[in-house]
Design a protein around this motif. Structure first.
Motif, PDB file in Angstrom:
ATOM      1  N   GLY A   1       9.982   3.750  -6.991  1.00  8.65           N
ATOM      2  CA  GLY A   1      10.642   2.691  -7.752  1.00  8.65           C
ATOM      3  C   GLY A   1      11.807   2.123  -6.966  1.00  8.65           C
ATOM      4  O   GLY A   1      11.974   0.902  -6.859  1.00  8.65           O
ATOM      5  N   PHE A   2      12.571   3.020  -6.335  1.00 10.58           N
ATOM      6  CA  PHE A   2      13.701   2.604  -5.525  1.00 10.58           C
ATOM      7  C   PHE A   2      13.221   1.801  -4.318  1.00 10.58           C
ATOM      8  O   PHE A   2      13.793   0.768  -3.969  1.00 10.58           O
ATOM      9  CB  PHE A   2      14.481   3.841  -5.076  1.00 10.58           C
ATOM     10  CG  PHE A   2      15.576   3.534  -4.110  1.00 10.58           C
ATOM     11  CD1 PHE A   2      16.763   2.980  -4.561  1.00 10.58           C
ATOM     12  CD2 PHE A   2      15.418   3.779  -2.755  1.00 10.58           C
ATOM     13  CE1 PHE A   2      17.772   2.678  -3.661  1.00 10.58           C
ATOM     14  CE2 PHE A   2      16.413   3.475  -1.861  1.00 10.58           C
ATOM     15  CZ  PHE A   2      17.605   2.928  -2.315  1.00 10.58           C
ATOM     16  N   LEU A   3      12.121   2.283  -3.692  1.00  9.29           N
ATOM     17  CA  LEU A   3      11.595   1.592  -2.512  1.00  9.29           C
ATOM     18  C   LEU A   3      11.129   0.180  -2.852  1.00  9.29           C
ATOM     19  O   LEU A   3      11.397  -0.764  -2.121  1.00  9.29           O
ATOM     20  CB  LEU A   3      10.421   2.384  -1.935  1.00  9.29           C
ATOM     21  CG  LEU A   3      10.762   3.372  -0.830  1.00  9.29           C
ATOM     22  CD1 LEU A   3       9.500   4.055  -0.342  1.00  9.29           C
ATOM     23  CD2 LEU A   3      11.421   2.634   0.327  1.00  9.29           C
ATOM     24  N   ARG A   4      10.436   0.065  -3.989  1.00  4.18           N
ATOM     25  CA  ARG A   4       9.961  -1.252  -4.407  1.00  4.18           C
ATOM     26  C   ARG A   4      11.127  -2.208  -4.535  1.00  4.18           C
ATOM     27  O   ARG A   4      11.084  -3.341  -4.083  1.00  4.18           O
ATOM     28  CB  ARG A   4       9.251  -1.150  -5.762  1.00  4.18           C
ATOM     29  CG  ARG A   4       7.862  -0.594  -5.662  1.00  4.18           C
ATOM     30  CD  ARG A   4       7.217  -0.555  -7.026  1.00  4.18           C
ATOM     31  NE  ARG A   4       6.039   0.296  -6.979  1.00  4.18           N
ATOM     32  CZ  ARG A   4       5.274   0.561  -8.021  1.00  4.18           C
ATOM     33  NH1 ARG A   4       5.559   0.042  -9.191  1.00  4.18           N
ATOM     34  NH2 ARG A   4       4.227   1.327  -7.905  1.00  4.18           N
ATOM     35  N   LEU A   5      12.196  -1.715  -5.169  1.00  3.75           N
ATOM     36  CA  LEU A   5      13.377  -2.543  -5.371  1.00  3.75           C
ATOM     37  C   LEU A   5      13.977  -2.930  -4.023  1.00  3.75           C
ATOM     38  O   LEU A   5      14.318  -4.092  -3.785  1.00  3.75           O
ATOM     39  CB  LEU A   5      14.391  -1.767  -6.210  1.00  3.75           C
ATOM     40  CG  LEU A   5      15.582  -2.587  -6.685  1.00  3.75           C
ATOM     41  CD1 LEU A   5      15.113  -3.621  -7.695  1.00  3.75           C
ATOM     42  CD2 LEU A   5      16.635  -1.679  -7.313  1.00  3.75           C
ATOM     43  N   ALA A   6      14.047  -1.930  -3.130  1.00  2.00           N
ATOM     44  CA  ALA A   6      14.649  -2.178  -1.823  1.00  2.00           C
ATOM     45  C   ALA A   6      13.870  -3.247  -1.066  1.00  2.00           C
ATOM     46  O   ALA A   6      14.446  -4.154  -0.466  1.00  2.00           O
ATOM     47  CB  ALA A   6      14.688  -0.880  -1.025  1.00  2.00           C
ATOM     48  N   TYR A   7      12.528  -3.145  -1.117  1.00  2.00           N
ATOM     49  CA  TYR A   7      11.704  -4.123  -0.405  1.00  2.00           C
ATOM     50  C   TYR A   7      11.826  -5.514  -1.015  1.00  2.00           C
ATOM     51  O   TYR A   7      11.650  -6.525  -0.350  1.00  2.00           O
ATOM     52  CB  TYR A   7      10.231  -3.695  -0.449  1.00  2.00           C
ATOM     53  CG  TYR A   7       9.903  -2.520   0.434  1.00  2.00           C
ATOM     54  CD1 TYR A   7      10.704  -2.179   1.517  1.00  2.00           C
ATOM     55  CD2 TYR A   7       8.771  -1.755   0.188  1.00  2.00           C
ATOM     56  CE1 TYR A   7      10.392  -1.104   2.325  1.00  2.00           C
ATOM     57  CE2 TYR A   7       8.450  -0.680   0.997  1.00  2.00           C
ATOM     58  CZ  TYR A   7       9.267  -0.358   2.062  1.00  2.00           C
ATOM     59  OH  TYR A   7       8.946   0.693   2.853  1.00  2.00           O
ATOM     60  N   PHE A   8      12.102  -5.536  -2.304  1.00  2.00           N
ATOM     61  CA  PHE A   8      12.102  -6.819  -2.993  1.00  2.00           C
ATOM     62  C   PHE A   8      13.451  -7.525  -2.874  1.00  2.00           C
ATOM     63  O   PHE A   8      13.539  -8.727  -3.067  1.00  2.00           O
ATOM     64  CB  PHE A   8      11.746  -6.594  -4.468  1.00  2.00           C
ATOM     65  CG  PHE A   8      11.445  -7.859  -5.217  1.00  2.00           C
ATOM     66  CD1 PHE A   8      10.441  -8.708  -4.783  1.00  2.00           C
ATOM     67  CD2 PHE A   8      12.173  -8.204  -6.347  1.00  2.00           C
ATOM     68  CE1 PHE A   8      10.159  -9.871  -5.465  1.00  2.00           C
ATOM     69  CE2 PHE A   8      11.897  -9.371  -7.030  1.00  2.00           C
ATOM     70  CZ  PHE A   8      10.887 -10.203  -6.589  1.00  2.00           C
ATOM     71  N   THR A   9      14.499  -6.749  -2.556  1.00  2.00           N
ATOM     72  CA  THR A   9      15.848  -7.317  -2.536  1.00  2.00           C
ATOM     73  C   THR A   9      15.986  -8.592  -1.696  1.00  2.00           C
ATOM     74  O   THR A   9      16.570  -9.568  -2.178  1.00  2.00           O
ATOM     75  CB  THR A   9      16.866  -6.255  -2.061  1.00  2.00           C
ATOM     76  OG1 THR A   9      16.678  -5.098  -2.856  1.00  2.00           O
ATOM     77  CG2 THR A   9      18.288  -6.741  -2.197  1.00  2.00           C
TER      78      THR A   9
ATOM     79  N   VAL B   1       0.852  -1.199   0.000  1.00  2.00           N
ATOM     80  CA  VAL B   1       0.000   0.000   0.000  1.00  2.00           C
ATOM     81  C   VAL B   1       0.881   1.239   0.000  1.00  2.00           C
ATOM     82  O   VAL B   1       0.616   2.219  -0.704  1.00  2.00           O
ATOM     83  CB  VAL B   1      -0.944  -0.010   1.226  1.00  2.00           C
ATOM     84  CG1 VAL B   1      -1.651   1.322   1.370  1.00  2.00           C
ATOM     85  CG2 VAL B   1      -1.957  -1.133   1.102  1.00  2.00           C
ATOM     86  N   PHE B   2       1.965   1.181   0.762  1.00  2.00           N
ATOM     87  CA  PHE B   2       2.878   2.323   0.867  1.00  2.00           C
ATOM     88  C   PHE B   2       3.531   2.636  -0.480  1.00  2.00           C
ATOM     89  O   PHE B   2       3.505   3.778  -0.933  1.00  2.00           O
ATOM     90  CB  PHE B   2       3.927   2.009   1.927  1.00  2.00           C
ATOM     91  CG  PHE B   2       4.832   3.153   2.227  1.00  2.00           C
ATOM     92  CD1 PHE B   2       4.312   4.387   2.627  1.00  2.00           C
ATOM     93  CD2 PHE B   2       6.203   3.011   2.125  1.00  2.00           C
ATOM     94  CE1 PHE B   2       5.152   5.441   2.911  1.00  2.00           C
ATOM     95  CE2 PHE B   2       7.051   4.062   2.410  1.00  2.00           C
ATOM     96  CZ  PHE B   2       6.522   5.280   2.803  1.00  2.00           C
ATOM     97  N   VAL B   3       4.094   1.636  -1.135  1.00  2.00           N
ATOM     98  CA  VAL B   3       4.805   1.930  -2.391  1.00  2.00           C
ATOM     99  C   VAL B   3       3.859   2.062  -3.572  1.00  2.00           C
ATOM    100  O   VAL B   3       4.263   2.448  -4.659  1.00  2.00           O
ATOM    101  CB  VAL B   3       5.890   0.885  -2.739  1.00  2.00           C
ATOM    102  CG1 VAL B   3       6.950   0.858  -1.688  1.00  2.00           C
ATOM    103  CG2 VAL B   3       5.289  -0.475  -2.970  1.00  2.00           C
ATOM    104  N   ASN B   4       2.558   1.734  -3.368  1.00  2.00           N
ATOM    105  CA  ASN B   4       1.596   1.899  -4.452  1.00  2.00           C
ATOM    106  C   ASN B   4       1.148   3.353  -4.555  1.00  2.00           C
ATOM    107  O   ASN B   4       0.685   3.797  -5.594  1.00  2.00           O
ATOM    108  CB  ASN B   4       0.383   0.992  -4.224  1.00  2.00           C
ATOM    109  CG  ASN B   4      -0.502   0.902  -5.439  1.00  2.00           C
ATOM    110  OD1 ASN B   4      -0.002   0.771  -6.542  1.00  2.00           O
ATOM    111  ND2 ASN B   4      -1.799   0.992  -5.251  1.00  2.00           N
ATOM    112  N   GLY B   5       1.282   4.093  -3.457  1.00  2.00           N
ATOM    113  CA  GLY B   5       0.847   5.489  -3.445  1.00  2.00           C
ATOM    114  C   GLY B   5       1.756   6.359  -4.290  1.00  2.00           C
ATOM    115  O   GLY B   5       2.776   5.918  -4.807  1.00  2.00           O
TER     116      GLY B   5
END
Ligand SMILES: Nc1ncnc2c1ncn2[C@@H]1O[C@H](COP(=O)(O)OP(=O)(O)OP(=O)(O)O)[C@@H](O)[C@H]1O
Ligand SMILES: [Mg+2]
Lengths: 305, 342
Positions: free
Chosen positions: A115-123, A105-109
């Protein structure tokens, strides 16, 4: 006359239908062979093996009935591993799903650098579990590990997090949540992107707060994803033991022995293959029951589009 | 009842001026249509009024209050989205009363208002269904129900009928108009369908590339188009714009105002398309093509010679350079006057 004609047509239809169905079966054959020889047959063999004794040297396996199962019920380490697994499930599943949803929900806003956050969370997800375990091994190491250095700032004494039976399992739980939340987030993110932004606008016009919208609209619409993620989380909780091999080897004093790790030890350390087969059957039964239960009970409460 | 005033509003995205210095007002209880080709800024204007987008410059007032900086919920508006934006997992009833629940309206009042709205829109028997189990027209009515149950003085609609078939669209058009008049709602209605605009509106705003081309009543838009663009946008087939050899003026004449016969300008028939009630005849006049709407069925061989004439008061003059209407051309050039019937 009509009957005769109908009969001819019916016969012709079956005649014509036979060739395509042979085609179909032939196309299915390679996959079916693989599936049967590497999935179905081993499963059946495991169940059969669990009713025999372990062959040793010149002594072949003999049929022992439910003897292996009786031994299992008397095995305190089995019960310990099972209990550990229950704690592990309760500790990891709700937390990693909630965290995944929150991050999605946070990175969808609309926020800068998402984009960087999504990558960071996915790492954490793309890192191999062995590497993850090694990183955390350092974090948890007494005195100079990251965790102890941080707690030392608040004056807490150094602790052997992984060496203490009361904290070891929780350390494993933390690692698993860290590893899995990013993976589940991807599913939630994909599902969130399917929800039309018009719905949020319609709700905003009516004066709904963001929390109200999440509770009444977003969360129910994400239920199919939650169910899918839940099933995966449960399966993973019984299936993933790489980090235990690296971090604790089930210790101290079996405090972190999960069911699959225990099966691995019985089977490949003590070479008691029948007992390992017996434990495997129990594991399979648990997973099957959980999966069926989830689909039967939760499915009714899920809205599919 | 609330009057909507839009005062030199612009919306800029990077290099796109989606809405460019637009000003207009919708009288309380009236139906205003925003009309224009795709991408001209209709939806953006509507979303600016709703507060779903923020203005780059300009002010918006609703019912005398400046709402430019207010969030959507505080603007006293209801909106029907082009895609309906129904909540797919909620029943029709729950969709309609969604806003009442948000605002914690009592259960008894909620039930009573739902019953009234459902009866009004013929949704009584569908209240327990999910949106996916409804036809397009029924979904549209649910969206409409969600908008009117709020009893807000202003309702905004973004091409609500674009997904419906011709028959249903015609019906819904009348229903919406009747409802709007009955409840005295101030409505802003977006469409790119000129028939919809002509048949429903009290006032039509014709937009083009983010600007207002003409702001007038439907009858005026048809009878006195302000520009060549407006003249050609309204009416099917569109108005003929002929230069007839002149450099400074363009002559506009509607196909239905042209008379085929043995007097007037010489022309050749290119084709004739029979439509049932009338026939559209394409004629070549000099180097230009003119369409003529002739009543009934008219048979012409391709290439047949004919003559075109029209009444003097059916002529629209436009400036060839600016495309704007010229009402000051009283003494029309002799050679053109010759072709008209006094
Ligand atoms: N979020 C946005 N970001 C950038 N440009 C946008 C955005 N929304 C709209 N535009 C641009 O603004 C212009 C007007 O768009 P708008 O949606 O208002 O058109 P419209 O008149 O409603 O067209 P249609 O009839 O096709 O719906 C278009 O050129 C569009 O590309
Ligand atoms: Mg639009």
């Amino acid at each position: 006359m009509t009957e005769l004609a109908a009969g001819t047509i019916a016969r012709r239809r079956t005649g014509r239908g036979f060739i395509p169905s042979i085609h179909g079966w032939l196309l299915l054959l390679p996959a079916a062979v693989l599936l049967v020889s590497f999935t179905h047959w081993p499963t059946a063999a495991t169940i059969i093996d669990s009713f025999f004794s372990t062959p040793k040297g010149a002594r072949p396996a003999v049929f022992v009935g439910v003897e292996n199962y009786e031994a299992m019920l008397d095995d305190p380490i089995f019960w310990r591993a099972l209990w550990n697994n229950v704690v592990y499930c309760i500790g990891t599943i709700p937390a990693s799903i909630a965290l995944a949803l929150l991050m999605a929900v946070f990175v969808n806003g609309r926020l800068a650098g998402r984009g960087f956050l999504r990558l960071a969370y996915f790492t954490p997800t793309v890192l191999p579990m062995i590497a993850v375990a090694n990183i955390w091994l350092f974090f948890f190491s007494p005195s100079y590990g990251l965790v102890d250095q941080v707690t030392a700032l608040f004056g807490a004494p150094a602790r052997n997090w992984l060496g203490d039976p009361s904290t070891a399992l929780w350390c494993i739980v933390v690692v698993t949540i860290w590893k899995e939340a990013g993976f589940f987030m991807i599913f939630y993110l994909a599902a969130l992107q399917q929800i039309s932004p018009r719905l949020a606008e319609a709700a905003a016009l009516e004066g709904a707060s963001r929390w109200y919208f999440f509770r009444r609209i977003t969360f129910p619409l994400l239920m199919p994803t939650t169910l899918f993620v839940l099933v995966n989380a449960v399966i993973n909780a019984f299936r993933l033991v790489d980090h235990i091999v690296v971090m604790t080897r089930g210790g101290p004093d079996n405090a972190t022995a999960l069911l699959l790790f225990y099966i691995y030890e019985i089977g490949f350390k003590f070479w008691d293959t029948s007992y390992a087969a017996t434990l495997t059957v129990v594991l399979l039964a648990i997973l099957a029951a959980v999966a069926i239960g989830q689909f039967l009970f939760l499915d009714r409460r899920v809205h599919y589009q | 009842m609330a009057r909507i005033e839009v005062d030199s509003v612009s919306k800029v995205w990077g290099a796109t001026r989606a809405v460019d210095g637009v000003s207009f007002a919708a009288g309380a209880g009236s139906l205003l249509v925003l009309l224009g080709p795709s991408g001209c800024g209709k939806s953006t204007t509507l979303r600016l009024i709703a507060g779903l987008e923020s203005v780059s410059s300009g002010r918006i007032r609703i019912g005398g209050t400046d709402v430019t900086d207010l969030p959507p919920a505080k603007r006293q508006i209801a909106m029907v989205f082009q895609s309906y934006a129904l909540f797919p997992h909620l029943t029709v009833a729950e969709n309609i009363v969604f806003g009442l629940r948000v605002r914690r309206t009592g259960a008894a009042e909620r039930r009573e208002r739902l019953a009234r709205v459902a009866a009004l829109l013929g949704l009584d028997k569908l209240l327990d269904r999910k949106p996916a189990q409804l036809s397009g027209g029924q979904q549209q009515r649910v969206a409409l129900g969600r908008a009117i149950i709020a009893e807000k003085p202003v309702c905004l609609m973004d091409e609500p009928l674009s997904n419906l078939d011709a028959q249903l669209r015609h019906e819904m058009r009348r229903e919406i108009r009747a409802l709007q008049q009955k409840l005295g709602i101030t409505m802003v209605y977006v469409t790119h369908d000129q028939t919809e605009a002509m048949s429903m509106a009290d006032q039509v705003i014709l937009m083009r590339e983010g600007r207002i081309e003409q702001d007038a009543a439907p009858a005026v838009l048809y009878a006195k188009p302000a520009t060549v663009f407006a003249a050609r946008f309204i009416g099917t087939p569109p108005m003929n714009i002929l230069s007839l050899g002149r450099k400074d003026l363009l002559l506009g004449i509607r196909p239905e105002d042209v008379i085929l016969g043995d007097r007037g300008i010489e022309a050749q028939v290119e084709s004739a398309e029979y439509l049932g009630a009338d026939t559209i005849v394409a004629c070549r006049v000099g180097g230009e093509l003119a369409l003529v709407r002739a009543p009934g069925r008219v048979d012409f061989a391709s290439g047949a010679p004919t003559r075109l004439s029209w009444r003097r008061d059916a002529i629209h003059w436009f400036d060839a350079a600016t495309g704007r209407r010229r009402d000051d051309v009283t003494d029309a050039p002799q050679d053109l006057i010759r072709e008209t019937i006094a």
